[in-house]
Structures are given as structure tokens and as C-alpha cells.
Write a protein that holds these residues in place. Structure first.
Motif, PDB file in Angstrom:
ATOM      1  N   GLN A  53     -43.914 -40.231  65.647  1.00 50.54           N
ATOM      2  CA  GLN A  53     -43.434 -40.867  66.872  1.00 50.54           C
ATOM      3  C   GLN A  53     -41.904 -40.845  66.932  1.00 50.54           C
ATOM      4  O   GLN A  53     -41.328 -40.707  68.014  1.00 50.54           O
ATOM      5  CB  GLN A  53     -43.958 -42.296  66.989  1.00 50.54           C
ATOM      6  CG  GLN A  53     -45.456 -42.393  67.140  1.00 50.54           C
ATOM      7  CD  GLN A  53     -45.972 -41.670  68.369  1.00 50.54           C
ATOM      8  OE1 GLN A  53     -45.245 -41.400  69.312  1.00 50.54           O
ATOM      9  NE2 GLN A  53     -47.243 -41.342  68.363  1.00 50.54           N
ATOM     10  N   VAL A  54     -41.256 -40.979  65.780  1.00 56.29           N
ATOM     11  CA  VAL A  54     -39.791 -40.889  65.733  1.00 56.29           C
ATOM     12  C   VAL A  54     -39.360 -39.486  66.155  1.00 56.29           C
ATOM     13  O   VAL A  54     -38.423 -39.324  66.948  1.00 56.29           O
ATOM     14  CB  VAL A  54     -39.259 -41.238  64.317  1.00 56.29           C
ATOM     15  CG1 VAL A  54     -37.797 -40.836  64.162  1.00 56.29           C
ATOM     16  CG2 VAL A  54     -39.439 -42.717  64.032  1.00 56.29           C
ATOM     17  N   MET A  55     -40.049 -38.461  65.659  1.00 56.45           N
ATOM     18  CA  MET A  55     -39.707 -37.086  66.046  1.00 56.45           C
ATOM     19  C   MET A  55     -39.939 -36.858  67.543  1.00 56.45           C
ATOM     20  O   MET A  55     -39.135 -36.204  68.212  1.00 56.45           O
ATOM     21  CB  MET A  55     -40.516 -36.080  65.216  1.00 56.45           C
ATOM     22  CG  MET A  55     -40.005 -35.946  63.796  1.00 56.45           C
ATOM     23  SD  MET A  55     -40.703 -34.546  62.914  1.00 56.45           S
ATOM     24  CE  MET A  55     -42.304 -35.166  62.462  1.00 56.45           C
ATOM     25  N   ALA A  56     -41.024 -37.420  68.081  1.00 57.69           N
ATOM     26  CA  ALA A  56     -41.291 -37.283  69.517  1.00 57.69           C
ATOM     27  C   ALA A  56     -40.198 -37.968  70.330  1.00 57.69           C
ATOM     28  O   ALA A  56     -39.732 -37.432  71.337  1.00 57.69           O
ATOM     29  CB  ALA A  56     -42.660 -37.872  69.855  1.00 57.69           C
ATOM     30  N   TYR A  57     -39.772 -39.139  69.899  1.00 57.27           N
ATOM     31  CA  TYR A  57     -38.697 -39.864  70.588  1.00 57.27           C
ATOM     32  C   TYR A  57     -37.407 -39.051  70.539  1.00 57.27           C
ATOM     33  O   TYR A  57     -36.683 -38.956  71.531  1.00 57.27           O
ATOM     34  CB  TYR A  57     -38.496 -41.236  69.939  1.00 57.27           C
ATOM     35  CG  TYR A  57     -37.509 -42.126  70.647  1.00 57.27           C
ATOM     36  CD1 TYR A  57     -37.936 -43.063  71.564  1.00 57.27           C
ATOM     37  CD2 TYR A  57     -36.130 -42.029  70.406  1.00 57.27           C
ATOM     38  CE1 TYR A  57     -37.035 -43.887  72.225  1.00 57.27           C
ATOM     39  CE2 TYR A  57     -35.226 -42.835  71.059  1.00 57.27           C
ATOM     40  CZ  TYR A  57     -35.692 -43.765  71.965  1.00 57.27           C
ATOM     41  OH  TYR A  57     -34.799 -44.580  72.628  1.00 57.27           O
ATOM     42  N   GLN A  58     -37.116 -38.475  69.364  1.00 55.73           N
ATOM     43  CA  GLN A  58     -35.904 -37.678  69.220  1.00 55.73           C
ATOM     44  C   GLN A  58     -35.932 -36.466  70.153  1.00 55.73           C
ATOM     45  O   GLN A  58     -34.912 -36.099  70.733  1.00 55.73           O
ATOM     46  CB  GLN A  58     -35.723 -37.215  67.771  1.00 55.73           C
ATOM     47  CG  GLN A  58     -35.253 -38.309  66.846  1.00 55.73           C
ATOM     48  CD  GLN A  58     -35.172 -37.837  65.404  1.00 55.73           C
ATOM     49  OE1 GLN A  58     -35.999 -37.067  64.941  1.00 55.73           O
ATOM     50  NE2 GLN A  58     -34.161 -38.316  64.694  1.00 55.73           N
ATOM     51  N   MET A  59     -37.088 -35.843  70.309  1.00 54.24           N
ATOM     52  CA  MET A  59     -37.190 -34.695  71.198  1.00 54.24           C
ATOM     53  C   MET A  59     -37.004 -35.122  72.661  1.00 54.24           C
ATOM     54  O   MET A  59     -36.414 -34.405  73.456  1.00 54.24           O
ATOM     55  CB  MET A  59     -38.537 -33.986  71.020  1.00 54.24           C
ATOM     56  CG  MET A  59     -38.620 -33.255  69.702  1.00 54.24           C
ATOM     57  SD  MET A  59     -40.050 -32.179  69.402  1.00 54.24           S
ATOM     58  CE  MET A  59     -41.395 -32.904  70.203  1.00 54.24           C
ATOM     59  N   ILE A  71     -41.211 -49.337  70.304  1.00 55.20           N
ATOM     60  CA  ILE A  71     -42.188 -50.259  70.896  1.00 55.20           C
ATOM     61  C   ILE A  71     -41.897 -50.436  72.393  1.00 55.20           C
ATOM     62  O   ILE A  71     -42.811 -50.381  73.218  1.00 55.20           O
ATOM     63  CB  ILE A  71     -42.165 -51.614  70.146  1.00 55.20           C
ATOM     64  CG1 ILE A  71     -42.715 -51.416  68.730  1.00 55.20           C
ATOM     65  CG2 ILE A  71     -42.984 -52.663  70.889  1.00 55.20           C
ATOM     66  CD1 ILE A  71     -42.537 -52.601  67.803  1.00 55.20           C
ATOM     67  N   ALA A  72     -40.627 -50.604  72.735  1.00 52.12           N
ATOM     68  CA  ALA A  72     -40.268 -50.836  74.136  1.00 52.12           C
ATOM     69  C   ALA A  72     -40.599 -49.635  75.023  1.00 52.12           C
ATOM     70  O   ALA A  72     -40.996 -49.797  76.177  1.00 52.12           O
ATOM     71  CB  ALA A  72     -38.780 -51.164  74.235  1.00 52.12           C
ATOM     72  N   ARG A  73     -40.455 -48.436  74.497  1.00 50.32           N
ATOM     73  CA  ARG A  73     -40.700 -47.233  75.296  1.00 50.32           C
ATOM     74  C   ARG A  73     -42.149 -46.768  75.243  1.00 50.32           C
ATOM     75  O   ARG A  73     -42.514 -45.760  75.832  1.00 50.32           O
ATOM     76  CB  ARG A  73     -39.794 -46.092  74.824  1.00 50.32           C
ATOM     77  CG  ARG A  73     -38.304 -46.353  74.938  1.00 50.32           C
ATOM     78  CD  ARG A  73     -37.647 -45.839  76.204  1.00 50.32           C
ATOM     79  NE  ARG A  73     -37.842 -44.465  76.526  1.00 50.32           N
ATOM     80  CZ  ARG A  73     -37.021 -43.464  76.234  1.00 50.32           C
ATOM     81  NH1 ARG A  73     -35.915 -43.713  75.553  1.00 50.32           N
ATOM     82  NH2 ARG A  73     -37.298 -42.241  76.611  1.00 50.32           N
ATOM     83  N   GLY A  74     -43.006 -47.482  74.499  1.00 48.76           N
ATOM     84  CA  GLY A  74     -44.432 -47.172  74.479  1.00 48.76           C
ATOM     85  C   GLY A  74     -44.864 -46.165  73.434  1.00 48.76           C
ATOM     86  O   GLY A  74     -46.013 -45.710  73.449  1.00 48.76           O
ATOM     87  N   GLY A  79     -46.779 -54.601  66.380  1.00 46.96           N
ATOM     88  CA  GLY A  79     -47.524 -54.809  65.147  1.00 46.96           C
ATOM     89  C   GLY A  79     -47.824 -53.538  64.370  1.00 46.96           C
ATOM     90  O   GLY A  79     -48.285 -53.608  63.239  1.00 46.96           O
ATOM     91  N   GLN A  80     -47.549 -52.374  64.948  1.00 50.15           N
ATOM     92  CA  GLN A  80     -47.814 -51.135  64.233  1.00 50.15           C
ATOM     93  C   GLN A  80     -46.739 -50.802  63.211  1.00 50.15           C
ATOM     94  O   GLN A  80     -46.844 -49.803  62.525  1.00 50.15           O
ATOM     95  CB  GLN A  80     -47.960 -49.962  65.208  1.00 50.15           C
ATOM     96  CG  GLN A  80     -49.293 -49.927  65.897  1.00 50.15           C
ATOM     97  CD  GLN A  80     -49.456 -48.678  66.750  1.00 50.15           C
ATOM     98  OE1 GLN A  80     -48.523 -48.244  67.416  1.00 50.15           O
ATOM     99  NE2 GLN A  80     -50.646 -48.119  66.722  1.00 50.15           N
ATOM    100  N   ASN A  81     -45.737 -51.638  63.103  1.00 52.70           N
ATOM    101  CA  ASN A  81     -44.702 -51.406  62.109  1.00 52.70           C
ATOM    102  C   ASN A  81     -45.012 -52.094  60.786  1.00 52.70           C
ATOM    103  O   ASN A  81     -44.179 -52.136  59.905  1.00 52.70           O
ATOM    104  CB  ASN A  81     -43.336 -51.855  62.636  1.00 52.70           C
ATOM    105  CG  ASN A  81     -43.299 -53.322  62.958  1.00 52.70           C
ATOM    106  OD1 ASN A  81     -44.312 -53.922  63.290  1.00 52.70           O
ATOM    107  ND2 ASN A  81     -42.122 -53.909  62.878  1.00 52.70           N
TER     108      ASN A  81
END
Length: 100
Positions: A53-59, A71-74, A79-81
Motif C-alpha cells: 500500500q505504501v508503494m501504491a501511495y508513492q506511485m 488511512i485517510a486516503r483509503g 486498525g490495520q496498522n
């Protein structure tokens, strides 16, 4: 005429209880060990999912996100952290995801 026996005697029931208890005492440590192992593997899988998910956000955004931004951007749900064993998954400033 002999009467037909219709059940177990108290002694037979106690012997069965002792045998079952002994078997449980032998099996229980293995079950607990496998439970801890499964929780560790589950936590590692969750860490990898957050890393993806971090890689997807970075892209999408071009920078390294914080957990709150994911979490804010969906990208993640609230709680998944955290793993099932309450260990926290953190994101470093360079984008590495690790288990605290």
C-alpha cells in the motif's frame, strides 16, 4: 438370570478422564507453539500488505506516506496498522515498513 450392564462404572469413567487429561497435557504445548507461529506469519503478511500500500501511495502521490495518510486516503482501514498480537507496524521516513 444375570442383569445386563447398561453403562460405565465410576472407576471406568475416572480412568477415561485420566487418559484424556494426560493426552491433553501432551498435545497442548504443541498447539500453543503453532498458534504463536501462525500469529507471527500473519503479522508478517500484514506488514507486506502495508508495504504494498505504501508503494501504491508513492506511485499515486510521489512521496512517502505516514500511516495516518494511508488511512485517510483509503489505502488502509483503521486498525490495520496493528497485528493480532498488538504489535504495531510502522513506516520509516524512507518508506521501509517494519514491525515494532
Amino acid at each position: 438370570m444375570r442383569r445386563k450392564k447398561n453403562g460405565f462404572t465410576l472407576i471406568e469413567m475416572l480412568i477415561m478422564l485420566i487418559i484424556i487429561s494426560a493426552l491433553l497435557l501432551l498435545i497442548l504445548p504443541n498447539v500453543m507453539q503453532h498458534t504463536e507461529s501462525a500469529q507471527g506469519k500473519g503479522c508478517e503478511a500484514q506488514r507486506q500488505m502495508i508495504e504494498n500500500q505504501v508503494m501504491a501511495y508513492q506511485m499515486d502521490d510521489g512521496n512517502v506516506p505516514t500511516m495516518e495518510q494511508l488511512i485517510a486516503r483509503g489505502y488502509l482501514k483503521v486498525g490495520q496498522n496493528q497485528c493480532a498480537d498488538q504489535r504495531e507496524i510502522i513506516i520509516s521516513t524512507n518508506g521501509n515498513v517494519s514491525i515494532k
